[in-house]
Design an enzyme around this catalytic site. Structure first.
Site, mmCIF file in Angstrom:
data_model
loop_
_atom_site.group_PDB
_atom_site.id
_atom_site.type_symbol
_atom_site.label_atom_id
_atom_site.label_comp_id
_atom_site.label_asym_id
_atom_site.label_seq_id
_atom_site.Cartn_x
_atom_site.Cartn_y
_atom_site.Cartn_z
ATOM 1 N N ASP A 95 0.817 -1.213 0.000
ATOM 2 C CA ASP A 95 0.000 0.000 0.000
ATOM 3 C C ASP A 95 0.848 1.259 0.000
ATOM 4 O O ASP A 95 2.058 1.224 0.187
ATOM 5 C CB ASP A 95 -0.964 -0.008 1.206
ATOM 6 N N HIS A 118 -7.182 -4.817 10.482
ATOM 7 C CA HIS A 118 -6.956 -4.588 9.050
ATOM 8 C C HIS A 118 -5.667 -5.271 8.591
ATOM 9 O O HIS A 118 -4.736 -5.469 9.373
ATOM 10 C CB HIS A 118 -6.988 -3.098 8.685
ATOM 11 N N GLU A 168 -9.927 -2.246 5.560
ATOM 12 C CA GLU A 168 -10.485 -1.890 6.860
ATOM 13 C C GLU A 168 -11.738 -2.720 7.153
ATOM 14 O O GLU A 168 -12.322 -3.311 6.234
ATOM 15 C CB GLU A 168 -10.847 -0.394 6.851
ATOM 16 N N ASN A 206 -7.425 -2.845 14.510
ATOM 17 C CA ASN A 206 -8.817 -3.172 14.188
ATOM 18 C C ASN A 206 -8.905 -4.407 13.284
ATOM 19 O O ASN A 206 -9.950 -4.701 12.726
ATOM 20 C CB ASN A 206 -9.514 -1.975 13.528
HETATM 21 C C1 F6R Z 1 1.542 -1.611 6.149
HETATM 22 C C2 F6R Z 1 0.190 -2.129 6.255
HETATM 23 C C3 F6R Z 1 -0.579 -2.122 7.538
HETATM 24 C C4 F6R Z 1 0.250 -2.497 8.756
HETATM 25 C C5 F6R Z 1 -0.617 -2.500 10.012
HETATM 26 C C6 F6R Z 1 0.200 -2.812 11.249
HETATM 27 O O1 F6R Z 1 2.046 -1.741 4.834
HETATM 28 O O2 F6R Z 1 -0.329 -2.541 5.270
HETATM 29 O O3 F6R Z 1 -1.661 -2.999 7.415
HETATM 30 O O4 F6R Z 1 0.810 -3.773 8.555
HETATM 31 O O5 F6R Z 1 -1.223 -1.258 10.163
HETATM 32 O O6 F6R Z 1 1.085 -1.776 11.479
HETATM 33 P P1 F6R Z 1 2.180 -1.847 12.631
HETATM 34 O O7 F6R Z 1 3.163 -2.880 12.229
HETATM 35 O O8 F6R Z 1 2.780 -0.466 12.645
HETATM 36 O O9 F6R Z 1 1.454 -2.193 13.889
#
Ligand code: F6R
Length: 250
Positions: free
Chosen positions: A67, A138, A143, A136
């Site tokens: 992303d 995701h 989401e 959450n």
């Molecule tokens: C990042 C992504 C997000 C993160 C998720 C967890 O490329 O796609 O889904 O993997 O938000 O983020 P952290 O590792 O910062 O807790």
């Protein structure tokens, strides 16, 4: 699903890096799906270390990232392209033309997403997809409530994701409100999935995702239906899963 429980963040990072390096050694020209965020930083540090020791080469490897924020240039310090350059790509021998991150400045976001789907298909699909998990549930920026059938698409970030990511920006107001993200369909099409989780604050959602029903309200729960998923987490993130009776390897 295989689950590895590591003592702490460092051990989790090393175990996950082991799985990625095994993939690269086994198939040097593999396609790696990569993630950003806090959790994979230690994994990338470990891979860089092994590369510098001469144990690992990415000379033939290709990558596609999950992303990118809409509106951030690749040179913006919080863009995911910048993150990948500074945490991994600038320190290893992967060819720049083999690294792919969505363009957050694309004039036609829908076409950028469609082109990314074509790119992934053209590369022959993703061999190993690395994922983190949001508070959450995701994965990438899919989401709660998002359609499981989507490929790469434009996403409206939820308030909880904006709040979680505000730690990387001067204030929550600066966090972009939109992103381009691979969809669940792209992720589920990967041949193998490696999901990494760390810290007590992920314990509840990890337990929900892997012991509860598969539901759009917890996007990561879809991974229960993938035939080749490895979950690597530290004790803090996995303890509720263990307490729920799920067996894990050490
Ligand atoms: C990042 C992504 C997000 C993160 C998720 C967890 O490329 O796609 O889904 O993997 O938000 O983020 P952290 O590792 O910062 O807790």
């Amino acid at each position: 699903m295989r689950i590895y429980q590591a003592e702490d963040y460092k051990a989790m990072s090393r175990r996950a890096a082991n799985i990625i390096s095994a993939q690269v050694i086994y198939k040097p020209d593999c396609v790696l799906g990569l993630a950003t965020g806090g959790t994979p930083v230690g994994i990338y540090q470990q891979l860089v270390q092994w590369f510098k020791k001469g144990d690992l080469s990415f000379a033939e490897t290709k990558s596609v990232n999950l992303d990118e924020y809409v509106g951030l240039s690749p040179h913006h310090e919080q863009s995911y392209r910048y993150f990948m350059q500074s945490n991994l790509f600038d320190h290893i021998d992967i060819k720049p033309e083999n690294t792919h991150v969505l363009n957050g400045l694309a004039k036609d976001a829908a076409e950028e997403c469609a082109a990314y789907n074509r790119l992934i298909r053209g590369l022959g699909g993703i061999d190993l997809q690395l994922l983190g998990m949001g508070h959450n549930g995701h994965i990438a920026f899919n989401e709660p409530g998002d359609d499981f059938g989507l490929e790469t698409h434009v996403v409206n970030l939820t308030e909880s994701t904006i709040a979680a990511n505000a730690r990387f920006f001067a204030s929550a107001d600066e966090v972009p409100r939109h992103a381009l993200s691979m969809g669940i369909k792209n992720i589920m099409n990967a041949r193998r999935i490696l999901i990494v989780v760390s810290g007590e604050e992920k314990a509840d959602i990890v337990c929900q995702a892997f012991t509860g029903h598969v539901t759009k309200e917890v996007p990561a729960s879809i991974l229960q239906l993938h035939p080749d998923v490895t979950l690597v987490g530290d004790k803090a993130a996995l303890h509720k899963l263990v307490e729920a009776g799920v067996s894990v390897c050490g």
